[in-house]
Enzyme design. Structure first.
Site, PDB file in Angstrom:
ATOM      1  N   ARG A   1     -10.157   0.392   8.211  1.00 52.20           N
ATOM      2  CA  ARG A   1      -9.648  -0.945   8.493  1.00 52.20           C
ATOM      3  C   ARG A   1     -10.666  -1.789   9.227  1.00 52.20           C
ATOM      4  O   ARG A   1     -10.407  -2.946   9.508  1.00 52.20           O
ATOM      5  CB  ARG A   1      -8.427  -0.776   9.389  1.00 52.20           C
ATOM      6  CG  ARG A   1      -7.177  -1.488   8.919  1.00 52.20           C
ATOM      7  CD  ARG A   1      -6.160  -1.136   9.961  1.00 52.20           C
ATOM      8  NE  ARG A   1      -4.899  -1.737   9.812  1.00 52.20           N
ATOM      9  CZ  ARG A   1      -3.872  -1.194   9.168  1.00 52.20           C
ATOM     10  NH1 ARG A   1      -4.002  -0.074   8.503  1.00 52.20           N
ATOM     11  NH2 ARG A   1      -2.713  -1.785   9.176  1.00 52.20           N
TER      12      ARG A   1
ATOM     13  N   LYS B   1       0.836  -1.210   0.000  1.00 50.66           N
ATOM     14  CA  LYS B   1       0.000   0.000   0.000  1.00 50.66           C
ATOM     15  C   LYS B   1       0.869   1.258   0.000  1.00 50.66           C
ATOM     16  O   LYS B   1       0.694   2.143  -0.843  1.00 50.66           O
ATOM     17  CB  LYS B   1      -0.938   0.007   1.222  1.00 50.66           C
ATOM     18  CG  LYS B   1      -1.862  -1.201   1.294  1.00 50.66           C
ATOM     19  CD  LYS B   1      -2.777  -1.153   2.485  1.00 50.66           C
ATOM     20  CE  LYS B   1      -2.096  -1.259   3.824  1.00 50.66           C
ATOM     21  NZ  LYS B   1      -1.404  -2.544   4.085  1.00 50.66           N
TER      22      LYS B   1
ATOM     23  N   ARG C   1      11.556  -5.561   5.127  1.00 48.06           N
ATOM     24  CA  ARG C   1      11.360  -4.126   4.851  1.00 48.06           C
ATOM     25  C   ARG C   1      12.294  -3.275   5.708  1.00 48.06           C
ATOM     26  O   ARG C   1      12.512  -3.543   6.875  1.00 48.06           O
ATOM     27  CB  ARG C   1       9.913  -3.739   5.171  1.00 48.06           C
ATOM     28  CG  ARG C   1       9.718  -2.217   5.134  1.00 48.06           C
ATOM     29  CD  ARG C   1       8.284  -1.805   5.176  1.00 48.06           C
ATOM     30  NE  ARG C   1       7.539  -2.371   6.273  1.00 48.06           N
ATOM     31  CZ  ARG C   1       6.220  -2.310   6.354  1.00 48.06           C
ATOM     32  NH1 ARG C   1       5.521  -1.715   5.426  1.00 48.06           N
ATOM     33  NH2 ARG C   1       5.600  -2.837   7.381  1.00 48.06           N
TER      34      ARG C   1
ATOM     35  N   ARG D   1      10.986  -1.384  11.270  1.00 47.09           N
ATOM     36  CA  ARG D   1       9.887  -0.990  12.156  1.00 47.09           C
ATOM     37  C   ARG D   1       9.762  -1.985  13.304  1.00 47.09           C
ATOM     38  O   ARG D   1       9.919  -3.180  13.102  1.00 47.09           O
ATOM     39  CB  ARG D   1       8.566  -0.971  11.364  1.00 47.09           C
ATOM     40  CG  ARG D   1       8.228   0.407  10.825  1.00 47.09           C
ATOM     41  CD  ARG D   1       7.083   0.412   9.855  1.00 47.09           C
ATOM     42  NE  ARG D   1       5.884  -0.311  10.240  1.00 47.09           N
ATOM     43  CZ  ARG D   1       4.790  -0.378   9.480  1.00 47.09           C
ATOM     44  NH1 ARG D   1       4.753   0.260   8.323  1.00 47.09           N
ATOM     45  NH2 ARG D   1       3.743  -1.063   9.862  1.00 47.09           N
TER      46      ARG D   1
ATOM     47  N   ARG E   1      -0.773  -9.324  12.992  1.00 49.57           N
ATOM     48  CA  ARG E   1      -1.352  -8.301  12.095  1.00 49.57           C
ATOM     49  C   ARG E   1      -2.161  -8.969  10.987  1.00 49.57           C
ATOM     50  O   ARG E   1      -3.220  -8.485  10.608  1.00 49.57           O
ATOM     51  CB  ARG E   1      -0.229  -7.429  11.497  1.00 49.57           C
ATOM     52  CG  ARG E   1       0.310  -6.425  12.517  1.00 49.57           C
ATOM     53  CD  ARG E   1       1.695  -5.916  12.153  1.00 49.57           C
ATOM     54  NE  ARG E   1       1.732  -5.153  10.927  1.00 49.57           N
ATOM     55  CZ  ARG E   1       2.861  -4.813  10.313  1.00 49.57           C
ATOM     56  NH1 ARG E   1       4.025  -5.161  10.825  1.00 49.57           N
ATOM     57  NH2 ARG E   1       2.823  -4.119   9.205  1.00 49.57           N
TER      58      ARG E   1
HETATM   59  P1  AP5 Z   1       4.793  -1.633   1.896  1.00 50.49           P
HETATM   60  O1  AP5 Z   1       4.415  -0.829   0.715  1.00 50.49           O
HETATM   61  O2  AP5 Z   1       5.549  -0.943   2.986  1.00 50.49           O
HETATM   62  O3  AP5 Z   1       3.517  -2.401   2.471  1.00 50.49           O
HETATM   63  P2  AP5 Z   1       2.213  -1.846   3.182  1.00 50.49           P
HETATM   64  O4  AP5 Z   1       1.046  -2.521   2.542  1.00 50.49           O
HETATM   65  O5  AP5 Z   1       2.189  -0.350   3.223  1.00 50.49           O
HETATM   66  O6  AP5 Z   1       2.452  -2.496   4.601  1.00 50.49           O
HETATM   67  P3  AP5 Z   1       2.324  -1.925   6.067  1.00 50.49           P
HETATM   68  O7  AP5 Z   1       3.039  -2.914   6.945  1.00 50.49           O
HETATM   69  O8  AP5 Z   1       2.768  -0.503   6.199  1.00 50.49           O
HETATM   70  O9  AP5 Z   1       0.818  -2.032   6.277  1.00 50.49           O
HETATM   71  P4  AP5 Z   1       0.089  -2.186   7.566  1.00 50.49           P
HETATM   72  O10 AP5 Z   1      -1.277  -2.020   7.075  1.00 50.49           O
HETATM   73  O11 AP5 Z   1       0.342  -3.401   8.377  1.00 50.49           O
HETATM   74  O12 AP5 Z   1       0.753  -1.060   8.508  1.00 50.49           O
HETATM   75  P5  AP5 Z   1       0.298   0.400   8.882  1.00 50.49           P
HETATM   76  O13 AP5 Z   1       1.482   1.255   8.908  1.00 50.49           O
HETATM   77  O14 AP5 Z   1      -0.895   0.826   8.073  1.00 50.49           O
HETATM   78  O15 AP5 Z   1       5.632  -2.907   1.388  1.00 50.49           O
HETATM   79  C1  AP5 Z   1       6.171  -3.854   2.299  1.00 50.49           C
HETATM   80  C2  AP5 Z   1       7.555  -4.316   1.800  1.00 50.49           C
HETATM   81  O16 AP5 Z   1       7.388  -5.078   0.590  1.00 50.49           O
HETATM   82  C3  AP5 Z   1       8.510  -3.176   1.441  1.00 50.49           C
HETATM   83  O17 AP5 Z   1       9.794  -3.555   1.820  1.00 50.49           O
HETATM   84  C4  AP5 Z   1       8.405  -3.034  -0.093  1.00 50.49           C
HETATM   85  O18 AP5 Z   1       9.627  -2.595  -0.618  1.00 50.49           O
HETATM   86  C5  AP5 Z   1       8.088  -4.473  -0.510  1.00 50.49           C
HETATM   87  N1  AP5 Z   1       7.173  -4.563  -1.643  1.00 50.49           N
HETATM   88  C6  AP5 Z   1       5.998  -3.862  -1.811  1.00 50.49           C
HETATM   89  N2  AP5 Z   1       5.370  -4.247  -2.932  1.00 50.49           N
HETATM   90  C7  AP5 Z   1       6.156  -5.206  -3.508  1.00 50.49           C
HETATM   91  C8  AP5 Z   1       6.019  -6.007  -4.682  1.00 50.49           C
HETATM   92  N3  AP5 Z   1       4.967  -5.888  -5.507  1.00 50.49           N
HETATM   93  N4  AP5 Z   1       6.993  -6.918  -4.947  1.00 50.49           N
HETATM   94  C9  AP5 Z   1       8.065  -7.055  -4.104  1.00 50.49           C
HETATM   95  N5  AP5 Z   1       8.240  -6.315  -2.983  1.00 50.49           N
HETATM   96  C10 AP5 Z   1       7.300  -5.419  -2.676  1.00 50.49           C
HETATM   97  O19 AP5 Z   1      -0.265   0.177  10.364  1.00 50.49           O
HETATM   98  C11 AP5 Z   1       0.603  -0.121  11.436  1.00 50.49           C
HETATM   99  C12 AP5 Z   1      -0.218  -0.281  12.717  1.00 50.49           C
HETATM  100  O20 AP5 Z   1      -0.906   0.963  13.015  1.00 50.49           O
HETATM  101  C13 AP5 Z   1      -1.347  -1.336  12.654  1.00 50.49           C
HETATM  102  O21 AP5 Z   1      -0.878  -2.623  12.942  1.00 50.49           O
HETATM  103  C14 AP5 Z   1      -2.318  -0.796  13.708  1.00 50.49           C
HETATM  104  O22 AP5 Z   1      -1.895  -1.090  15.009  1.00 50.49           O
HETATM  105  C15 AP5 Z   1      -2.220   0.705  13.519  1.00 50.49           C
HETATM  106  N6  AP5 Z   1      -3.229   1.229  12.555  1.00 50.49           N
HETATM  107  C16 AP5 Z   1      -2.959   1.845  11.361  1.00 50.49           C
HETATM  108  N7  AP5 Z   1      -4.105   2.186  10.752  1.00 50.49           N
HETATM  109  C17 AP5 Z   1      -5.119   1.788  11.562  1.00 50.49           C
HETATM  110  C18 AP5 Z   1      -6.530   1.846  11.454  1.00 50.49           C
HETATM  111  N8  AP5 Z   1      -7.137   2.396  10.397  1.00 50.49           N
HETATM  112  N9  AP5 Z   1      -7.274   1.332  12.472  1.00 50.49           N
HETATM  113  C19 AP5 Z   1      -6.693   0.780  13.547  1.00 50.49           C
HETATM  114  N10 AP5 Z   1      -5.345   0.678  13.715  1.00 50.49           N
HETATM  115  C20 AP5 Z   1      -4.554   1.182  12.724  1.00 50.49           C
END
Ligand code: AP5
Length: 226
Positions: A87, A13, A124, A157, A168
């Site tokens: 979410r 994402k 990552r 992270r 997660r």
């Molecule tokens: P990346 O693009 O970083 O993946 P992402 O989908 O953004 O993953 P996140 O871990 O950031 O998502 P998340 O939803 O768990 O975390 P968030 O920060 O929102 O890619 C990942 C890796 O893969 C990278 O190294 C990239 O280079 C590689 N990659 C990407 N695409 C690729 C491809 N096609 N091929 C090969 N490699 C690839 O949330 C964190 C925490 O915050 C949650 O756990 C929760 O506690 C809280 N939180 C956030 N939002 C909410 C909400 N709305 N409600 C409640 N709690 C929330």
């Protein structure tokens, strides 16, 4: 254009949102990034969110909805891409209230296998200074552990360990997968095979959004000539 990117942790994402905002001039609103910023600044919200984030659970809806309503309110007419929000179905319903008469144009649903997710997340590395994201195998920086963009030291992270990732993923299936169904009933979802490499995935996204933009322009022209 108002876009939502849905997908499990590590689906890509954040990676793809950065390219979408560059191409279409939208604002990137990542709930995870906003929470991490609050933690870095030791705000009340950051302190409240910490234990949920570290264990891989979801931060309570009321905190998230208030935070995202404020962020969306600041985007004006520019349009945005939501990353990590909504979410839960509760958050999706609240988003409808926040947007009132404005509508989401499309929901891009990034689909990835669980084994790939774990490899992506544990490999990552992120730049705390500018937010750039890398991977130790698939998106290496030019110099090990150094950000190509700003020279910052890359970090892992705290919630990117294998145990927390599994938690997660469980939360994703229990609480976020129903959000995809919510938007499916509204016929807004475009599914994308995000097991493919990043270039393939972003090409699919650009093709879909370019088409959508063309249709919206045509609609405006038609409305004017009526
Ligand atoms: P990346 O693009 O970083 O993946 P992402 O989908 O953004 O993953 P996140 O871990 O950031 O998502 P998340 O939803 O768990 O975390 P968030 O920060 O929102 O890619 C990942 C890796 O893969 C990278 O190294 C990239 O280079 C590689 N990659 C990407 N695409 C690729 C491809 N096609 N091929 C090969 N490699 C690839 O949330 C964190 C925490 O915050 C949650 O756990 C929760 O506690 C809280 N939180 C956030 N939002 C909410 C909400 N709305 N409600 C409640 N709690 C929330």
């Amino acid at each position: 254009m108002r876009v939502i990117l849905l997908g499990a942790p590590g689906a890509g994402k954040g990676t793809h949102c950065k390219k979408i905002v560059e191409r279409y001039g939208l604002t990137h609103l990542s709930s995870g990034d906003i929470l991490r910023q609050n933690r870095a600044e030791n705000t009340e919200l950051g302190r409240k969110a910490q234990s949920y984030m570290d264990s891989g659970g979801l931060v309570p809806d009321e905190l998230i909805v208030k935070m995202m309503a404020e962020a969306i309110g600041k985007t004006g007419k520019k349009g945005f891409v939501l990353d990590g929000f909504p979410r839960t179905v509760e958050q999706a319903l609240e988003l409808d209230n926040i947007l009132a008469n404005e509508k989401i144009d499309i929901v891009l649903n990034l689909e990835v296998n669980d084994e790939i997710i774990v490899r992506r997340i544990t490999g990552r590395r992120s730049c705390p200074a500018c937010g750039a994201v890398y991977h130790i195998e698939t998106m290496k920086p030019k110099v090990d552990e150094v950000c190509d963009k700003c020279g910052g030291k890359l970090m892992q992270r705290p919630d990117d360990t294998e145990n927390v990732v599994k938690n997660r993923i469980e939360h994703y299936y229990a609480q976020t997968a129903p959000v995809v169904d919510y938007y499916r009933t509204k016929k807004l979802v475009f599914d994308i095979d995000a097991n493919k490499g990043p270039n393939d995935v972003i090409s699919l996204i650009f093709k879909k959004l370019d088409n959508l933009k063309r249709k919206q322009k045509k609609q405006v022209v038609n409305n004017i000539s009526l």
